[in-house]
Enzyme design. Sequence first.
Site, short mmCIF file in Angstrom:
data_model
loop_
_atom_site.label_atom_id
_atom_site.label_comp_id
_atom_site.label_asym_id
_atom_site.label_seq_id
_atom_site.Cartn_x
_atom_site.Cartn_y
_atom_site.Cartn_z
N PHE A 125 0.86 -1.19 0.00
CA PHE A 125 0.00 0.00 0.00
C PHE A 125 0.89 1.24 0.00
CE2 PHE A 125 -2.83 3.16 1.89
CZ PHE A 125 -4.02 2.92 1.22
N ASP A 197 2.07 -5.15 8.62
CA ASP A 197 0.88 -4.31 8.50
C ASP A 197 -0.31 -5.26 8.35
OD1 ASP A 197 -1.25 -2.73 7.66
OD2 ASP A 197 0.05 -1.32 6.61
N TYR A 222 -10.84 0.91 10.70
CA TYR A 222 -12.06 1.23 9.93
C TYR A 222 -12.37 0.25 8.81
CZ TYR A 222 -8.39 3.50 7.15
OH TYR A 222 -7.24 3.76 6.44
N LYS A 223 -11.55 -0.78 8.64
CA LYS A 223 -11.81 -1.75 7.56
C LYS A 223 -12.66 -2.89 8.12
CE LYS A 223 -7.91 -0.13 4.89
NZ LYS A 223 -6.47 -0.20 4.63
N ARG A 371 -12.16 -4.52 -7.22
CA ARG A 371 -11.88 -5.18 -5.95
C ARG A 371 -13.17 -5.38 -5.16
NH1 ARG A 371 -8.22 -2.64 -1.11
NH2 ARG A 371 -9.98 -1.21 -1.09
C1 LIG Z 1 -5.78 1.01 4.34
C2 LIG Z 1 -4.33 0.87 4.54
C3 LIG Z 1 -3.58 1.84 5.20
C4 LIG Z 1 -4.24 3.13 5.60
O1 LIG Z 1 -3.45 3.98 6.36
P1 LIG Z 1 -4.10 5.26 7.00
O2 LIG Z 1 -3.03 5.87 7.79
O3 LIG Z 1 -5.29 4.81 7.80
O4 LIG Z 1 -4.58 6.14 5.88
C5 LIG Z 1 -2.23 1.61 5.43
N1 LIG Z 1 -1.66 0.45 5.01
C6 LIG Z 1 -2.35 -0.49 4.36
C7 LIG Z 1 -1.67 -1.75 3.93
C8 LIG Z 1 -3.69 -0.31 4.09
O5 LIG Z 1 -4.37 -1.24 3.43
#
Ligand SMILES: *Cc1c(COP(=O)(O)O)cnc(C)c1O
Length: 412
Positions: A125, A197, A222-223, A371
Amino acid sequence: MTDRNDALNLDRQDPLAPLRAEFTLRDGLIYLDGNSLGPMQTCVADRVRRCLETEWAQDLIASWNTADWYRLPQTVGAKIAPLIGAGADDVAVTDSTSVNLFKVLAAAVSMRPDRRVIVSERSNFPTDLYIAEGLAAFAGKGHELRLIDSADELDAAIDADVAAVMLTHVNYRTGEVHDMADVTRKAHAAGAVMVWDLAHSAGALSVDLAAADADFAIGCGYKYLNGGPGAPAFVYVAPRLQADVTQPLSGWFGHRAPFEMKPTFEAATTIHRFLTGTPPVLSLVALDAALDIWSRVSMDAVREKSVKLCEMFIERVEARCGTYGLSLASPRDASRRGSQVCFAHPDAFPIMQALIARGVVGDFRAPDILRFGFAPLYVRFVDVHDAVEHLREILETEVWRQDKFMVKSAVT
Ligand SMILES: *Cc1c(COP(=O)(O)O)cnc(C)c1O
């Protein structure tokens, strides 16, 4: 192939089916984007309202003690802990995933002062890579990011120059899963620190950080955890490291005794040293309430349904939409896949917009990915069936070619 009646039967037999009623999803909506923003449970609105109307409006500052606001980073962390194989005292909830990543990556790099390389993968990401880039530049000692293009390159990439290996357990785009125990073992064997992560893992599949002997982990609220837009994120630090590692955002909430108001920083000896400043209480209580549902379900049941939903989706898309240029971009083998399925198509963007217009909400990920997330707490088998039929109609009629489906908003 599973037809609509089979799907309805599967829903009738599904032990998780009653949970859907706890979410405020409107009738007719097929929500396959809980991997981006989980939906709201009724109890969350009630809890936030109580926080606003009683704890804040009436009790004001006393609520830091009387409503236990002060301990929320810890009490909410303890609810996430069993989902990721962590001890109740080894997880804190605070800040964003990006900020927590900065903290743990900095801690990891400082544990290996003689090494200069951070290993990650190009398909990670973007924020993870950007944070690592920023940290490498800020460290100012010639640190560099070494990016691999597939898991096969890990062995060669993890050498004696590597300070930290930082990977996302479930790839945000393809859903491909790393073998956490195996990769962690390789990192440790080379003397590197392992950072995971778990943004697309927590609440999606079983994770066992302790068994894998991971050093650090971070992830989103939030996911799959349904904590609401911008919910605070979690941070895990292995108990063997908590008393010694340092992180640079040494704010007063990470102090051993914040209310002694000392002029010099003395880090807490617990997970608290990964806190920085005053936590976002409204968001924390929302996540706190959202997490209660997990104490009533087993992760095995969640995973079993997730695999069935994903397999049914792949089977039906390939059978019903196979001639329209879609190709599976996720691993076919369920054991190597998270709770999401991706298909590539050159016109993925307008096709997804046309799906959303029909109430089938997935998302588009550049450059060509459709997705779909399958969150077993509220997605039904019949949703999978119906989503595929909508997709087929869109592809067959080519309605996606209409101009209105080509317009890109800021967030896709
Ligand atoms: C969704 C996601 C994030 C989001 O990071 P934020 O700081 O909440 O914007 C980070 N890493 C991964 C792998 C994600 O899927």
